[in-house]
Design a protein around this motif. Structure first.
Motif, short mmCIF file in Angstrom:
data_model
loop_
_atom_site.label_atom_id
_atom_site.label_comp_id
_atom_site.label_asym_id
_atom_site.label_seq_id
_atom_site.Cartn_x
_atom_site.Cartn_y
_atom_site.Cartn_z
N LYS A 1 -1.96 5.45 -4.03
CA LYS A 1 -2.80 6.64 -4.06
C LYS A 1 -1.90 7.87 -3.88
O LYS A 1 -0.80 7.78 -3.32
N LEU A 2 -2.39 8.99 -4.36
CA LEU A 2 -1.60 10.22 -4.34
C LEU A 2 -2.36 11.31 -3.60
O LEU A 2 -3.55 11.53 -3.84
N GLU A 3 -1.67 11.96 -2.66
CA GLU A 3 -2.25 13.07 -1.90
C GLU A 3 -1.52 14.35 -2.30
O GLU A 3 -0.29 14.40 -2.33
N LYS B 1 -3.83 0.96 -12.99
CA LYS B 1 -4.07 0.23 -11.73
C LYS B 1 -4.32 -1.25 -11.94
O LYS B 1 -3.95 -2.08 -11.10
N ASP C 1 -1.66 -1.33 -4.09
CA ASP C 1 -2.47 -0.14 -4.32
C ASP C 1 -1.60 1.11 -4.15
O ASP C 1 -0.72 1.16 -3.28
N LYS D 1 0.86 -1.18 0.00
CA LYS D 1 0.00 0.00 0.00
C LYS D 1 0.90 1.24 0.00
O LYS D 1 1.60 1.51 0.99
N THR E 1 1.42 5.38 -0.47
CA THR E 1 0.82 6.71 -0.48
C THR E 1 1.90 7.72 -0.84
O THR E 1 2.92 7.81 -0.15
N ILE F 1 -1.88 6.72 -12.56
CA ILE F 1 -2.33 5.69 -11.61
C ILE F 1 -3.62 5.00 -12.05
O ILE F 1 -3.65 3.77 -12.19
N PRO F 2 -4.72 5.72 -12.28
CA PRO F 2 -5.97 5.03 -12.65
C PRO F 2 -5.89 4.32 -14.00
O PRO F 2 -6.56 3.31 -14.21
N ALA G 1 -0.73 11.42 -11.22
CA ALA G 1 -2.13 11.28 -10.81
C ALA G 1 -2.98 10.73 -11.96
O ALA G 1 -3.95 9.99 -11.73
#
Length: 393
Positions: A220-222, A210, A218, A188, A190, A206-207, A203
């Motif tokens: 995810k990007l913040e 995936k 997994d 996971k 981040t 990624i989708p 960003a």
């Protein structure tokens, strides 16, 4: 008899001002065909054609001096060469504008209230980005036959299945892109970065990709500012991480120790903090050897090594404040050169404060490296990048 035009008539036909025509006269680009009895400038159709050429060349970015030179030569081959040079210049300007745009976006994304210090910071962003990009493309050119650099870094982390990973300042995220299908199952990840950086592209990546990640993995990007305490409050709320990565942040973060301190608080007891910076460049020794071989003073390289060593020791002391164990990991990378000129340019770029001195004995250096290349088929520079693996115990 051909009717002559006044400067006003010429200006109207070409869509320029009379002041511009006077300027072109002063610069030697467009001389009047003749003068009237009242000493007014008069022009014929040939002069109008020259004026139209001046306007066209000016619109695509040529300086008045360049236009004058091109009009004097008039050769098709010269025009082709001039256009090619101009195209290159415009591509460079386009690149610079893109960097400025990115830097402004970054600054706007980080702060609501701005001052003139933030404007100065934009300039620093642009310089840092441009320098990083130049290094990146230089590396790609000269290390193309080597194992991908981000694969080397990825393997050095020795990630295991099911771990939680925090990537600080992930940017374009080649660490993950270039190892996408090798990310351990259940990992996971981040990533944190700000809008206006290369993270915007990640960003989107990624989708779109995936479904190609290994089972259970997994990412995810913040989008948040790592120099803002509120960001770390949010990171703290998410619990501990098995691996925290802070690579290539030296030129991006003002207070690098604050990042190290925050990272130490969110790492699990058995976790790893991977950090890089404060490199004592291995190729200092290769360049020193070359300069001494041609009989020139290499003391500035000793000073460079001393400065880099001091910074490295400062980094070690900083990390030891927050971690019980700090291990050095040197990752080798080999740069291959077949052109002596490129090696000397590398030296001048790396030792910019001494560029003039190096240029003074450039011919001797060229002969030295050309001899090496002729004997071995290439000249190889071994780079060793410094990474630090930090542990709580």
């Amino acid at each position: 008899m051909e009717k002559k035009m006044t400067s006003g008539e010429m200006a109207k036909k070409a869509g320029v001002s009379q002041k511009a025509i006077r300027l072109y006269d002063e610069k030697g680009l467009l001389k009047p065909t003749e003068y009237s009895e009242g000493n007014y400038r008069l022009y014929d159709d040939a002069a109008l054609q020259i004026l139209e050429k001046i306007v066209a060349l000016k619109q695509i970015g040529f300086s008045l001096e360049e236009i004058r030179d091109n009009l004097k030569s008039g050769e098709a081959s010269d025009i082709k060469g001039a256009l090619e040079i101009q195209l290159q210049k415009m591509e460079e300007k386009k690149y610079q504008l893109e960097k400025i745009t990115d830097a402004i976006k970054r600054t706007l994304a980080r702060k609501e209230e701005l001052d003139w210090d933030d404007v100065a910071e934009i300039v620093q962003y642009v310089s840092a980005d441009q320098s990083a990009d130049e290094r990146h493309w230089d590396a790609l050119k000269h290390t193309s036959g080597e194992l991908d650099w981000y694969v080397r870094i990825f393997r050095s982390l020795d990630l295991k299945d099911g771990k939680r990973v925090l990537d600080l300042g992930c940017g374009y995220a080649k660490l993950w892109r270039n190892n996408w299908t090798d990310i351990p199952k259940g990992t996971k990840i981040t990533g944190y970065d700000i809008h206006g950086s290369w993270a915007d592209d990640f960003a989107r990546f990624i989708p779109e990709n995936k479904d190609k990640l290994p089972e259970g993995a997994d990412i995810k990007l913040e989008f948040a500012d790592l120099e803002d305490e509120k960001t770390w409050d949010k990171i703290d709320e998410n619990g501990e991480y098995d691996v925290v990565i802070a690579h290539y942040l030296d030129s991006e973060i003002k207070d690098i120790e604050a990042i190290v301190a925050h990272a130490s608080k969110v790492i699990a007891e058995e976790g790893l903090f991977s950090f890089n910076g404060a490199n004592v460049a291995n190729w200092n020794n290769l360049f020193k050897e070359a300069i001494e071989a041609i009989g020139e003073d290499s003391s500035f390289i000793d000073e460079t090594i001393a400065g880099q060593t001091e910074k490295r020791n400062q980094y070690i002391s900083m990390m030891e404040k927050y971690f019980a164990r700090v291990e050095s990991v040197l990752l080798p990378n080999f740069w291959h050169y077949t052109e002596a000129k490129e090696i000397v340019e590398k030296m001048k770029d790396y030792y910019r404060a001494h560029e003039k001195a190096i240029a003074g004995y450039e011919n001797k250096l060229l002969a030295y490296f050309e001899d090496k290349i002729e004997k071995d088929g290439e000249f190889v520079l071994e780079a060793r990048s410094q990474f630090w693996h930090c542990y709580k115990k």
